[in-house]
Design an enzyme around this catalytic site. Sequence first.
Site, PDB file in Angstrom:
ATOM      1  N   GLU A 173       0.690  -1.197  -0.029  1.00  0.00           N
ATOM      2  CA  GLU A 173       0.104  -0.074  -0.083  1.00  0.00           C
ATOM      3  C   GLU A 173       0.703   1.209  -0.161  1.00  0.00           C
ATOM      4  O   GLU A 173       0.893   1.813   1.207  1.00  0.00           O
ATOM      5  CB  GLU A 173      -0.952  -0.047   1.237  1.00  0.00           C
ATOM      6  N   GLU A 384      -5.517  -8.378   0.759  1.00  0.00           N
ATOM      7  CA  GLU A 384      -6.223  -8.154   1.950  1.00  0.00           C
ATOM      8  C   GLU A 384      -7.567  -7.753   1.599  1.00  0.00           C
ATOM      9  O   GLU A 384      -7.887  -7.129   0.837  1.00  0.00           O
ATOM     10  CB  GLU A 384      -5.387  -6.807   2.582  1.00  0.00           C
TER      11      GLU A 384
END
Length: 474
Positions: A173, A384
């Site tokens: 991320e 995720e």
Amino acid sequence: MLRLEARLLEFPPGFKFGAATAAYQIEGAWNASDKAVSIWDELIHKHRDRVVDGSDGDVACDSYHQWKRDVEMAAELGLDTYRFSLSWTRLLPIGFAHVVSEDGKAYYSKLIDALLAKGIEPVVTLYHFDLPQKFQDLGGWANPLVANWFAAYARVAFSLYADRVKTWITVNEPIAVCDSSYNGYMAPDIKDEDVGMYLCNKNILMAHAKAWRIYDEEFRPKYKGQISFINHLVWFEPAGKAEEEVTALAMEYIASRYCHPIFSEEGGWPPALETYLFTKSIKEGYKRSRLPAFTSEEIELIRGTYDFYALNHYTSKVVRFARSGEKVGGWPLDGSAELGIVLEARPNWKPTSCWWIKQHPEGFRNVLVWLKEQYGDQKFLVTEIGYPSKGSNLDDTERVQYFQDYLTQMLLAIQIDKVNVIGFSAWSLMDNFEWMDGYSTKARALPDFQLRSTLTSSKSALFFLKIALLTSLG
């Protein structure tokens, strides 16, 4: 009740289910052996009030000492994969690659071997938010030299573990690393959205590319593994026709800014966003764009540095123009202040315990289809997704429903839209330190349980992942 053909309930051959964690969130042992201080150690020790419950990651789940139990939990859940991250400061205590911690090296080696012994594939993330504080003192991700420091760290990790680890993630991320950090929300707590955030943006892409090239040239020929980059994808949809163009720009801002340089055929910044930020920067009085330019050599260095597309997804947002005098901004990842928009949820989207996460399962399918349309027919790995809750209720029906809904949409994307999704990892293997939420928010994936407690098979995440669809669609 929605009913679909039986074939739509089938996952593709070889599809892998897993769970994910991050070093700072579970390892604890923040100063064990020769481990150095990371930016999260530094921030929370100095500003404990920044965390909702005043907690820290000093002990967390104590995985540094209880790694054997972690592996047992993964095996009890029947996981195919387990994604965890290395702590840069645990493996390289002075940050630079010429000093390797023997204890840090042994810790990850034992964890990898134990997973393989149970038939669980390790998926290793090199960077999950925890930069050495020493490097932050030298400018952190705003310093272009960080790309070389990261590449050297990556080479050490590959040399130690690439013989056993076949799937690697360079950075988790980057939008959180840059956008959330440079708006003062997450470590290292710097407020510089105008310039610092975009310097980080470019440098983290350079760091990824250099690490990928090292693996590709030095390690792939021998070990035949794969390596990529994880993006956090939020689905944006327009409030009405008037917002369609700005919504497309918002997707470029939150997604393509970190995707286009790597995954597009031409490389470089996404064109519409690059033009927008250049024009806005000039109007603001800057002599050049706040978004730093790539040289032709840098474009080629970054372009094509992937083996699959990895994504995290938690929520969706509706895009509308700000009304006169209305305040914009407020969510670390939205770009609303930069674009002059407001992001909100539709009234019928179910809430969660986390203020920014609203449930919109169809948005998950939309994201997968959008990625295929933007970057072609390639392998997609969901690294995720999960559901935040509070309390300790083991009768976790809301989380079960969440996975039923989201996995349904993923299967529709696979079977109807022909998106080649090859795996799915739930967040998280266990309740852990959830950054600024501390321990007030329970793990976003598995059924609620206290730290280190054992789940029965009927409560396991894999059970939900594999049979939830049968109960909701059958």
